[in-house]
Design a protein around this motif. Structure first.
Motif, PDB file in Angstrom:
ATOM      1  N   PRO A   1       0.803  -1.225   0.000  1.00 16.31           N
ATOM      2  CA  PRO A   1       0.000   0.000   0.000  1.00 16.31           C
ATOM      3  C   PRO A   1       0.841   1.283   0.000  1.00 16.31           C
ATOM      4  CG  PRO A   1      -0.618  -1.461   1.827  1.00 16.31           C
ATOM      5  CD  PRO A   1       0.628  -2.022   1.223  1.00 16.31           C
TER       6      PRO A   1
ATOM      7  N   VAL B   1       0.942   4.801   1.381  1.00 17.18           N
ATOM      8  CA  VAL B   1       0.293   5.427   2.530  1.00 17.18           C
ATOM      9  C   VAL B   1       0.404   6.946   2.429  1.00 17.18           C
ATOM     10  CG1 VAL B   1       0.188   5.573   5.049  1.00 17.18           C
ATOM     11  CG2 VAL B   1       0.864   3.417   3.953  1.00 17.18           C
TER      12      VAL B   1
ATOM     13  N   MET C   1      -8.474   2.666   0.697  1.00 19.64           N
ATOM     14  CA  MET C   1      -9.021   2.569   2.050  1.00 19.64           C
ATOM     15  C   MET C   1      -8.755   3.897   2.759  1.00 19.64           C
ATOM     16  SD  MET C   1      -7.878  -0.118   5.012  1.00 19.64           S
ATOM     17  CE  MET C   1      -8.787  -1.544   4.443  1.00 19.64           C
TER      18      MET C   1
ATOM     19  N   ALA D   1      -5.431   0.336  10.502  1.00 18.93           N
ATOM     20  CA  ALA D   1      -5.709   0.549   9.085  1.00 18.93           C
ATOM     21  C   ALA D   1      -4.557   0.051   8.210  1.00 18.93           C
ATOM     22  CB  ALA D   1      -5.962   2.034   8.826  1.00 18.93           C
TER      23      ALA D   1
ATOM     24  N   ALA E   1      -4.923  -2.697   5.515  1.00 18.37           N
ATOM     25  CA  ALA E   1      -4.620  -2.356   4.120  1.00 18.37           C
ATOM     26  C   ALA E   1      -3.676  -3.399   3.510  1.00 18.37           C
ATOM     27  CB  ALA E   1      -3.998  -0.965   4.041  1.00 18.37           C
TER      28      ALA E   1
ATOM     29  N   LEU F   1      -3.774   3.921   0.855  1.00 16.35           N
ATOM     30  CA  LEU F   1      -4.403   4.153   2.167  1.00 16.35           C
ATOM     31  C   LEU F   1      -4.315   5.643   2.494  1.00 16.35           C
ATOM     32  CD1 LEU F   1      -5.612   3.222   4.899  1.00 16.35           C
ATOM     33  CD2 LEU F   1      -3.261   2.881   5.701  1.00 16.35           C
TER      34      LEU F   1
ATOM     35  N   CYS G   1      -4.887   8.504   5.143  1.00 17.98           N
ATOM     36  CA  CYS G   1      -5.031   8.640   6.599  1.00 17.98           C
ATOM     37  C   CYS G   1      -5.356  10.064   7.000  1.00 17.98           C
ATOM     38  CB  CYS G   1      -3.729   8.233   7.296  1.00 17.98           C
ATOM     39  SG  CYS G   1      -3.181   6.568   6.895  1.00 17.98           S
TER      40      CYS G   1
END
Ligand code: GDP
Length: 300
Positions: free
Chosen positions: A99, A101, A131, A173, A177, A185, A187
């Protein structure tokens, strides 16, 4: 996309065209002209340092090329603005594997939640698995708002109860993920500014904890600032640059403001690339920032 940008920048374009472009019309170049130009550029939220640099550049070229009329200064101004905006790397960094991030920071009210929703939508359209992590655990309304946007973008949201530890939510998370082979992802983080050292501690803790799962995370730390606040957006960017390793800026609400010129000092004085711009409240009102189109749009 260029027309959409022009439309989104309507008010800022008007500032540039009604003031700067009109000012140079049928005029000769003299000290008075430069004084007026300075005033107009400052009024366009370009900030003192950047305005001075732009003026110096225009004066130098006017001498060097022996300009006869003031309108010859406009291409110089445009080129100087282009140079400022193209000096940074505007591309989004992604994870080599696993992922990507993206940590999203910024004070409350700047459009952080909306922007996360827009980004989720965009990456989903690109065929990516997305996500969202509800890392602002301080405000119940923030979590609910984010849930609404996650639903709109049709992506899963990782959340915990109000008041829980933000770093724990993000850790949860990040793990999820990875397990679910998420590509991006996003955040969210709390935007309280009352206490700078607290904010710094919280962001550091989040980063430390996500690195346990993904050592090169976060791949981007994007700061959201509201263009309608003009010079305030610049000082917020300076402040966040101190407390976090900001990798880029998202400038929201450009559609409703004449203060879009603030994009220049953010780039030049803080050396932060603008990565995205928000030009409306709808889910698709977000554009990747294209440096060369920006000044083109302002003067066309
Ligand atoms: P947050 O508190 O930072 O999460 O801010 P929100 O995402 O809740 O947004 C605050 C307000 O700004 C909302 O009314 C949004 O619709 C509005 N907003 C966000 N981005 C934009 C934008 O690019 N243009 C306009 N016109 N409004 C925006």
């Amino acid at each position: 996309i260029f027309d959409r940008l022009k439309q989104g920048l309507t008010k800022t374009r008007k500032t540039f065209q009604d003031t700067v472009a009109t000012l140079v019309h049928r005029r000769s170049i003299d000290a008075e002209l430069y004084d007026e130009l300075e005033e107009k550029l400052l009024a366009a939220d370009i900030g003192f340092d950047t305005t001075t640099a732009l003026l110096e550049r225009m004066k130098k070229e006017a001498r060097r090329q022996s300009f006869q009329t003031a309108d010859q200064l406009i291409p110089v101004l445009k080129e100087a603005m282009d140079e400022i905006l193209t000096a940074q790397d505007h591309a989004m960094h992604t994870a080599a594997q696993g992922p990507t991030v993206i940590l999203v920071v910024g004070v409350n009210g700047v459009g952080k939640t909306t922007t996360i929703g827009k980004l989720a939508h965009r990456y989903t359209l690109e065929g990516k698995r997305v996500m969202i992590a509800a890392g602002d655990t301080f405000r119940a309304a923030a979590i609910e708002q984010l849930a609404v946007w996650a639903e709109r973008a049709n992506v899963p949201l990782v959340r915990q109860a109000i008041g829980s530890d933000a770093a724990a939510v993000i850790f949860d998370a990040v793990q999820s993920a990875r397990a679910r082979q998420v590509d991006v992802l996003l955040c969210d983080t709390a935007g309280r500014l009352q206490n700078k050292s607290h904010l710094m501690d919280e962001l550091r803790k989040i980063v430390r904890i996500m690195k346990r799962e993904i050592p090169d995370a976060p791949h981007e730390v994007l700061l959201v600032v509201d263009a309608t606040t003009g010079q305030n957006a610049l000082s917020q960017a300076a402040m966040f640059k101190e407390v976090a390793d900001v990798t880029g800026v998202i400038l929201t609400k450009l559609d409703g403001t004449a203060k879009g010129g603030v994009i220049l000092p953010i780039s030049r004085e803080l050396n932060l690339p603008i990565k995205w711009i928000g030009i409306g409240e709808q889910i698709d009102d977000l554009q990747p920032f294209m440096a060369s189109s920006f000044s083109e749009a302002l003067f066309s």
